[in-house]
Design a protein around this motif. Sequence first.
Motif, PDB file in Angstrom:
ATOM      1  N   SER A   1      34.189  40.494  63.613  1.00 45.52           N
ATOM      2  CA  SER A   1      34.128  40.353  62.153  1.00 45.52           C
ATOM      3  C   SER A   1      35.311  40.933  61.387  1.00 45.52           C
ATOM      4  N   PRO A   2      35.918  42.061  61.792  1.00 48.19           N
ATOM      5  CA  PRO A   2      37.064  42.517  61.001  1.00 48.19           C
ATOM      6  C   PRO A   2      38.173  41.458  60.941  1.00 48.19           C
ATOM      7  N   ILE A   3      38.441  40.806  62.080  1.00 45.10           N
ATOM      8  CA  ILE A   3      39.477  39.767  62.087  1.00 45.10           C
ATOM      9  C   ILE A   3      39.025  38.605  61.192  1.00 45.10           C
ATOM     10  N   GLY A   4      37.742  38.244  61.349  1.00 48.01           N
ATOM     11  CA  GLY A   4      37.199  37.140  60.551  1.00 48.01           C
ATOM     12  C   GLY A   4      37.319  37.427  59.061  1.00 48.01           C
ATOM     13  N   VAL A   5      36.919  38.636  58.661  1.00 46.67           N
ATOM     14  CA  VAL A   5      36.960  39.007  57.244  1.00 46.67           C
ATOM     15  C   VAL A   5      38.395  38.915  56.723  1.00 46.67           C
ATOM     16  N   PHE A   6      39.331  39.439  57.499  1.00 41.26           N
ATOM     17  CA  PHE A   6      40.741  39.398  57.058  1.00 41.26           C
ATOM     18  C   PHE A   6      41.194  37.947  56.876  1.00 41.26           C
ATOM     19  N   CYS A   7      40.936  37.135  57.885  1.00 47.83           N
ATOM     20  CA  CYS A   7      41.460  35.762  57.848  1.00 47.83           C
ATOM     21  C   CYS A   7      40.740  34.891  56.815  1.00 47.83           C
ATOM     22  N   LEU A   8      39.510  35.260  56.454  1.00 46.44           N
ATOM     23  CA  LEU A   8      38.801  34.479  55.436  1.00 46.44           C
ATOM     24  C   LEU A   8      39.257  34.870  54.034  1.00 46.44           C
ATOM     25  N   LEU A   9      39.459  36.168  53.844  1.00 41.81           N
ATOM     26  CA  LEU A   9      39.725  36.650  52.490  1.00 41.81           C
ATOM     27  C   LEU A   9      41.187  36.518  52.070  1.00 41.81           C
ATOM     28  N   CYS A  10      42.101  36.797  53.004  1.00 40.07           N
ATOM     29  CA  CYS A  10      43.523  36.815  52.662  1.00 40.07           C
ATOM     30  C   CYS A  10      43.982  35.506  51.980  1.00 40.07           C
ATOM     31  N   PRO A  11      43.662  34.318  52.538  1.00 39.18           N
ATOM     32  CA  PRO A  11      44.108  33.090  51.870  1.00 39.18           C
ATOM     33  C   PRO A  11      43.477  32.901  50.485  1.00 39.18           C
ATOM     34  N   VAL A  12      42.222  33.373  50.332  1.00 39.12           N
ATOM     35  CA  VAL A  12      41.560  33.226  49.026  1.00 39.12           C
ATOM     36  C   VAL A  12      42.315  34.037  47.974  1.00 39.12           C
ATOM     37  N   ILE A  13      42.696  35.265  48.344  1.00 35.55           N
ATOM     38  CA  ILE A  13      43.419  36.116  47.387  1.00 35.55           C
ATOM     39  C   ILE A  13      44.802  35.499  47.121  1.00 35.55           C
ATOM     40  N   ALA A  14      45.473  35.030  48.188  1.00 37.99           N
ATOM     41  CA  ALA A  14      46.811  34.445  48.011  1.00 37.99           C
ATOM     42  C   ALA A  14      46.750  33.238  47.069  1.00 37.99           C
ATOM     43  N   GLU A  15      45.672  32.439  47.213  1.00 38.52           N
ATOM     44  CA  GLU A  15      45.552  31.231  46.402  1.00 38.52           C
ATOM     45  C   GLU A  15      45.118  31.519  44.971  1.00 38.52           C
ATOM     46  N   ASN A  16      44.213  32.498  44.830  1.00 35.46           N
ATOM     47  CA  ASN A  16      43.591  32.714  43.521  1.00 35.46           C
ATOM     48  C   ASN A  16      44.141  33.894  42.738  1.00 35.46           C
ATOM     49  N   GLY A  17      44.965  34.701  43.403  1.00 35.54           N
ATOM     50  CA  GLY A  17      45.452  35.930  42.775  1.00 35.54           C
ATOM     51  C   GLY A  17      45.900  35.708  41.341  1.00 35.54           C
ATOM     52  N   ALA A  18      46.719  34.709  41.125  1.00 33.10           N
ATOM     53  CA  ALA A  18      47.260  34.480  39.793  1.00 33.10           C
ATOM     54  C   ALA A  18      46.173  34.009  38.826  1.00 33.10           C
ATOM     55  N   LYS A  19      45.237  33.221  39.374  1.00 31.14           N
ATOM     56  CA  LYS A  19      44.189  32.678  38.501  1.00 31.14           C
ATOM     57  C   LYS A  19      43.274  33.779  37.967  1.00 31.14           C
ATOM     58  N   ILE A  20      43.057  34.827  38.802  1.00 32.27           N
ATOM     59  CA  ILE A  20      42.129  35.882  38.393  1.00 32.27           C
ATOM     60  C   ILE A  20      42.650  36.543  37.113  1.00 32.27           C
ATOM     61  N   ILE A  21      43.970  36.670  37.068  1.00 29.53           N
ATOM     62  CA  ILE A  21      44.544  37.333  35.907  1.00 29.53           C
ATOM     63  C   ILE A  21      44.608  36.353  34.728  1.00 29.53           C
ATOM     64  N   GLY A  22      44.321  35.101  34.998  1.00 30.30           N
ATOM     65  CA  GLY A  22      44.430  34.051  33.973  1.00 30.30           C
ATOM     66  C   GLY A  22      43.349  34.117  32.910  1.00 30.30           C
ATOM     67  N   SER A  23      43.145  32.979  32.234  1.00 26.76           N
ATOM     68  CA  SER A  23      42.309  32.987  31.035  1.00 26.76           C
ATOM     69  C   SER A  23      40.820  33.226  31.324  1.00 26.76           C
ATOM     70  N   LEU A  24      40.389  32.999  32.569  1.00 24.05           N
ATOM     71  CA  LEU A  24      38.956  33.158  32.830  1.00 24.05           C
ATOM     72  C   LEU A  24      38.583  34.585  33.236  1.00 24.05           C
ATOM     73  N   ALA A  25      39.558  35.489  33.178  1.00 26.52           N
ATOM     74  CA  ALA A  25      39.297  36.857  33.627  1.00 26.52           C
ATOM     75  C   ALA A  25      38.057  37.453  32.955  1.00 26.52           C
ATOM     76  N   MET A  26      37.883  37.187  31.659  1.00 34.71           N
ATOM     77  CA  MET A  26      36.745  37.782  30.927  1.00 34.71           C
ATOM     78  C   MET A  26      35.415  37.234  31.429  1.00 34.71           C
ATOM     79  N   VAL A  27      35.397  35.929  31.740  1.00 37.07           N
ATOM     80  CA  VAL A  27      34.145  35.318  32.215  1.00 37.07           C
ATOM     81  C   VAL A  27      33.812  35.880  33.601  1.00 37.07           C
ATOM     82  N   LEU A  28      34.857  36.006  34.426  1.00 35.71           N
ATOM     83  CA  LEU A  28      34.638  36.584  35.764  1.00 35.71           C
ATOM     84  C   LEU A  28      34.135  38.016  35.643  1.00 35.71           C
TER      85      LEU A  28
END
Length: 410
Positions: free
Chosen positions: A193-220
């Motif tokens: 699971s540690p390897i799984g968690v890393f490989c599942l989460l890392c691409p999500v953060i890489a893809e969404n990192g900029a969006k999180i700071i975007g206009s929907l930050a308040m809704v999130l």
Amino acid sequence: MKKEKKKLSLAVQIFIALVAAIIVGLLMVNHSDFATSYIKPFGTIFLNLVKFIVVPIVLFSIMSGIISMRDIKKVGSIGLKTVVFYLCTTAFAIIIGLAGGNVFKGLFPVVATTDLTYEAAEAVPFMDTIVNIFPSNFISPMVNANMLQIIVMALLFGFSIILIGERNQRIIDGVNTLNDVFMKCMEMILKLSPIGVFCLLCPVIAENGAKIIGSLAMVLLAAYICYFVHAVIVYSLSAKVLGGVSAVTFFKEMMPAIMFAFSSASSVGTLPINMECTEKLGVDREISSFVLPLGATINMDGTAIYQGVCAIFIASCFGIELTLPQMVTIVLTATLASIGTAGVPGAGMVMLAMVLTSVGLPVEGIALVAGVDRIFDMGRTTVNITGDACCSVVVSNLERKKEARKGSQK
Ligand code: ASP
């Protein structure tokens, strides 16, 4: 003297993987293609292995649980308590979601609603959801990993084994042995699971990192605050008052499952690790093996919160003020909608269409939040599985007390 090598516990390993995934993901925001092409597949392999083992685990552990109870009435009593707990906590969750949405409404961005398109999947009528619980084929529940149908199958087989009486010893041994084999197999997979968690989460953060700071930050942020409030108030109180487990112990033991759910966004995928965590909390396996798979499919408190917050946000973008009767309708629809939705990534967004339609909000509003759905999903799945675990702690404690009362009356 040989130095004894100290091994980090699985929870600590998963935590390190989670933090590493966030850091590496943020560093890779401009190289998200690499993360998606070369890191994500390893996460997918791991999640596939977990999904592969979850069907036999649910089937055999429920059967083995029923056989050891030797009591059909007890299964009924556990089932009733579980469903009541699930429905009540989901109703609470959606109320918290709506309240949170209203509190934060003033801070939500107003996003233009022209040119929005969203193709909603056709809603499944409620009665069809009920009909679909019952399998019409021996193999298909397993092939499609349909948890509710697998539960029905396991109940029927389990009861039949009890009812054939004396002749059942060989099959009882067989079921118990197979259950042990699948558990062992699961243990091996979970070590990854540690390897799984890393490989599942890392691409999500890489893809969404900029969006999180975007206009929907308040809704999130609003959704995450509501997730947190629900977990702290409803689960801490239930675990303590009804389950006899302190909030600190509950959340501490649940950490591996919580981190796993956050990274995978799949309640069903988190099932095996959730079973392990609840076992550490003292829940009998016969209870967790029944309550958790049921919860992974029908209990979605996090999803209900998300629907409340998003309904308010979408309404405000369209300049619509929701009335009290409309909010009551949302509570009812969202509670019912959580039944029959698979515990897989993205399922909650599909259900949002049903909730919006119930109060006449435009379904294309979903397009406003679809871009960051994964971020909402990680939080809602975490709440979903924590709710399932809390229910298993409560039911296990109530059953134990009932047994003790029966014992003292004899
Ligand atoms: N991903 C969630 C779960 O597995 C369902 C959802 O999309 O809300 O519980």
